[in-house]
Design an enzyme around this catalytic site. Structure first.
Site, PDB file in Angstrom:
ATOM      1  N   LYS A   1      82.113  13.708 -25.485  1.00  0.00           N
ATOM      2  CA  LYS A   1      81.851  14.120 -26.876  1.00  0.00           C
ATOM      3  C   LYS A   1      82.904  15.103 -27.359  1.00  0.00           C
ATOM      4  O   LYS A   1      83.218  15.133 -28.544  1.00  0.00           O
ATOM      5  CB  LYS A   1      80.445  14.704 -26.994  1.00  0.00           C
TER       6      LYS A   1
ATOM      7  N   CYS B   1      70.453  12.383 -23.714  1.00  0.00           N
ATOM      8  CA  CYS B   1      70.392  10.916 -23.673  1.00  0.00           C
ATOM      9  C   CYS B   1      69.052  10.545 -23.035  1.00  0.00           C
ATOM     10  O   CYS B   1      68.963   9.628 -22.238  1.00  0.00           O
ATOM     11  CB  CYS B   1      71.579  10.309 -22.942  1.00  0.00           C
TER      12      CYS B   1
HETATM   13  C1  LIG Z   1      74.749  14.983 -20.254  1.00  0.00           C
HETATM   14  S1  LIG Z   1      75.974  15.657 -19.295  1.00  0.00           S
HETATM   15  C2  LIG Z   1      77.257  15.954 -20.434  1.00  0.00           C
HETATM   16  C3  LIG Z   1      78.007  14.732 -20.865  1.00  0.00           C
HETATM   17  C4  LIG Z   1      79.182  15.048 -21.753  1.00  0.00           C
HETATM   18  N1  LIG Z   1      78.850  15.939 -22.842  1.00  0.00           N
HETATM   19  C5  LIG Z   1      79.802  13.786 -22.329  1.00  0.00           C
HETATM   20  O1  LIG Z   1      79.620  13.498 -23.516  1.00  0.00           O
HETATM   21  O2  LIG Z   1      80.468  13.081 -21.572  1.00  0.00           O
HETATM   22  C6  LIG Z   1      75.385  17.285 -18.989  1.00  0.00           C
HETATM   23  C7  LIG Z   1      76.394  18.234 -18.399  1.00  0.00           C
HETATM   24  O3  LIG Z   1      75.749  19.501 -18.277  1.00  0.00           O
HETATM   25  C8  LIG Z   1      76.350  20.160 -17.206  1.00  0.00           C
HETATM   26  N2  LIG Z   1      75.483  21.283 -16.794  1.00  0.00           N
HETATM   27  C9  LIG Z   1      74.495  21.287 -15.878  1.00  0.00           C
HETATM   28  N3  LIG Z   1      73.958  22.513 -15.769  1.00  0.00           N
HETATM   29  C10 LIG Z   1      74.625  23.306 -16.650  1.00  0.00           C
HETATM   30  C11 LIG Z   1      74.539  24.690 -16.992  1.00  0.00           C
HETATM   31  N4  LIG Z   1      73.656  25.482 -16.397  1.00  0.00           N
HETATM   32  N5  LIG Z   1      75.377  25.166 -17.931  1.00  0.00           N
HETATM   33  C12 LIG Z   1      76.288  24.344 -18.527  1.00  0.00           C
HETATM   34  N6  LIG Z   1      76.413  23.024 -18.237  1.00  0.00           N
HETATM   35  C13 LIG Z   1      75.594  22.511 -17.307  1.00  0.00           C
HETATM   36  C14 LIG Z   1      76.513  19.072 -16.169  1.00  0.00           C
HETATM   37  O4  LIG Z   1      77.489  19.434 -15.221  1.00  0.00           O
HETATM   38  C15 LIG Z   1      76.889  17.877 -17.017  1.00  0.00           C
HETATM   39  O5  LIG Z   1      78.271  17.704 -17.051  1.00  0.00           O
END
Ligand SMILES: C[S@@+](CC[C@H](N)C(=O)[O-])C[C@H]1O[C@@H](n2cnc3c(N)ncnc32)[C@H](O)[C@@H]1O
Length: 448
Positions: free
Chosen positions: A250, A369
């Site tokens: 994104k 998602c």
């Molecule tokens: C749904 S994915 C993101 C996908 C990305 N935005 C895309 O469009 O390709 C959620 C992300 O949140 C991250 N995440 C997990 N725990 C988190 C935290 N405590 N703070 C920030 N990011 C975190 C994960 O590593 C993961 O990459």
């Protein structure tokens, strides 16, 4: 490869997918990287069969249990050949001939199973609904609550293969130019129904045959995911944070929307993902993005940049229920370990912390998602209840052209209704002058 060799390769690959605790697409890429001798055509056929097996996993398992067989990749494939491809025991016998690269010769038990399955079809009236709809038990109640009478219909849509959606990178090309190039390649494609830079390709080309992917004129991105970036509504010159940026799917769309002007910070707690993102940003010709590795959601960087951004996107880690048609293994992975409650708490902590970055008049976009109320509408309601400085911005105000959502206030997309992945997004604005007591209450919430 011979048809029999492809079957054995599928069994081997399925073993790997079953035993490695990583998403199937990562396992598949690594598996084929180590077997470069397998050509594009064979790879396509092996993958197609693997995905079909994953989409029928609960039903195949049900048949195996019914006949007292262990559910293994090999027995699953045998059941598939009998139930979906209507192969007779003799036909399977010829494929499982034990020749070089072919599956080992059938055992007596396996032959007996094939005989019992002859004439049966994959669905059986005695199957519980969750098995028939390939719904993992942890998700059945939340999904029933979400969809009511449409539950079976939505679950069926989640069992269809996802279409190939592309997002044109406006820094490098235009939608018309890419559509023309796709037509020249003999592919049927059309503008996406809702996403302004989106293209839907109505065929399954080998990705290696798409030069516009290599040159970063397009990215592969589901239309729902593109629409989340549209909702962020970042303008050239804005300061933007993509708080859970991952490998930057994104972020790429947001930064391109800003025409390389302004500043985007892509944050995540996973260094490897941010590194992959940085490489993609460079290839896409985007220079206004900086990556920031966070120790966790309350990293000191967040406090230091309090109130510093016009737009903050929280694309939260979630159950991924909306992506099951794209990642057919995802429904069978991990969720039991993590637990929906733990995930919901993590999302709430991330949202509350990231909200601090939004400046007065700025917007916070919360997206998943997932299609579960727990992770979406209820998460946002809980946030707004303790953050009176924020108000929900209705969809017709945040994105007047997006009128097709299942919900008037939020972007709420489902595969059955919109033919996109399931996505949710809510836009919230920090009021320029917060109502009395709002700041005090907000501060209390953050330090709690
Ligand atoms: C749904 S994915 C993101 C996908 C990305 N935005 C895309 O469009 O390709 C959620 C992300 O949140 C991250 N995440 C997990 N725990 C988190 C935290 N405590 N703070 C920030 N990011 C975190 C994960 O590593 C993961 O990459």
């Amino acid at each position: 490869m011979t048809p029999a060799a492809r079957l054995q390769a599928t069994i081997d690959l399925m073993h790997e997918v079953d035993s490695v605790a990583r998403p199937a697409d990562a396992v598949v890429s690594a598996w084929f990287r180590a077997r470069r001798h397998i050509g594009d055509g064979d790879r396509g056929q092996i993958l197609e069969l693997l995905h079909a097996l994953l989409r029928h996993q609960a039903r195949l398992g049900w048949w195996l249990v019914r006949h007292g067989r262990k559910d293994t990749p090999r027995s699953r494939l045998l059941a598939w050949l009998a139930l979906k491809e209507a192969k007779t025991p003799d036909q399977v016998d010829r494929l499982f001939g034990g020749a070089k690269f072919a599956p080992a010769i059938l055992t007596d038990h396996e032959r007996a199973l094939l005989v019992k399955l002859q004439g049966c079809t994959i669905d059986h009236p005695g199957m519980p609904e969750e098995v028939r709809l390939e719904c993992p038990s942890w998700a059945a109640d939340p999904l029933r609550r979400r969809f009511g009478e449409a539950f079976a219909n939505e679950m069926a849509a989640l069992l269809t293969p996802a279409p190939l959606d592309l997002r044109v990178n406006p820094i490098k090309s235009t939608r018309d130019a890419v559509l023309g190039a796709l037509t020249d390649l003999g592919l049927r494609a059309e503008p996406s129904a809702m996403a302004p830079y989106g293209i839907r390709v109505h065929e399954r080309p080998s990705l290696a045959s798409l030069p516009m992917l290599k040159s970063s004129e397009v990215e592969i991105q589901d239309e729902g995911s593109q629409l989340v970036a549209v909702l962020v509504d970042a303008r050239p010159g804005d300061r933007v944070v993509d708080f859970c940026a991952g490998a930057g799917g994104k972020t790429l769309a947001i930064a391109a929307q800003m025409n390389n002007k302004g500043h985007v910070v892509a944050c995540d707690v996973m260094e490897g993902r941010l590194k992959r993102g940085a490489e993609r940003f460079r290839q896409a010709g985007l220079h206004n993005i900086q990556t920031r590795l966070l120790a966790n959601e309350t990293d000191r960087w967040v406090k230091r940049h309090k109130g510093g951004f016009d737009r903050v996107l929280v694309d939260a880690p979630c159950s991924g229920t909306g992506t099951w048609r794209r990642n057919p293994d995802a429904r069978w992975r991990a969720q039991e370990e993590q637990g929906l409650d733990n995930l919901v708490s993590l999302q709430a902590r991330i949202l509350a912390s990231a909200a601090r970055l939004v400046k007065p008049g700025g917007r916070l976009v919360y997206a998943t998602c997932s299609m579960l109320y727990e992770e979406n509408e209820e998460q946002v309601a809980a946030f707004l209840a303790v953050h009176p400085a924020f108000r929900a911005v209705p969809l017709n105000e945040a994105a007047p052209r997006l009128t097709n959502s299942a919900h008037p206030d939020y972007l709420s997309l489902t595969p059955a209704r919109h033919d996109t992945d399931g996505f949710f997004a809510a836009v919230m604005q920090r009021e320029a002058s917060p109502p009395p007591n709002a700041l005090a209450k907000d501060n209390k919430e953050q330090t709690a």
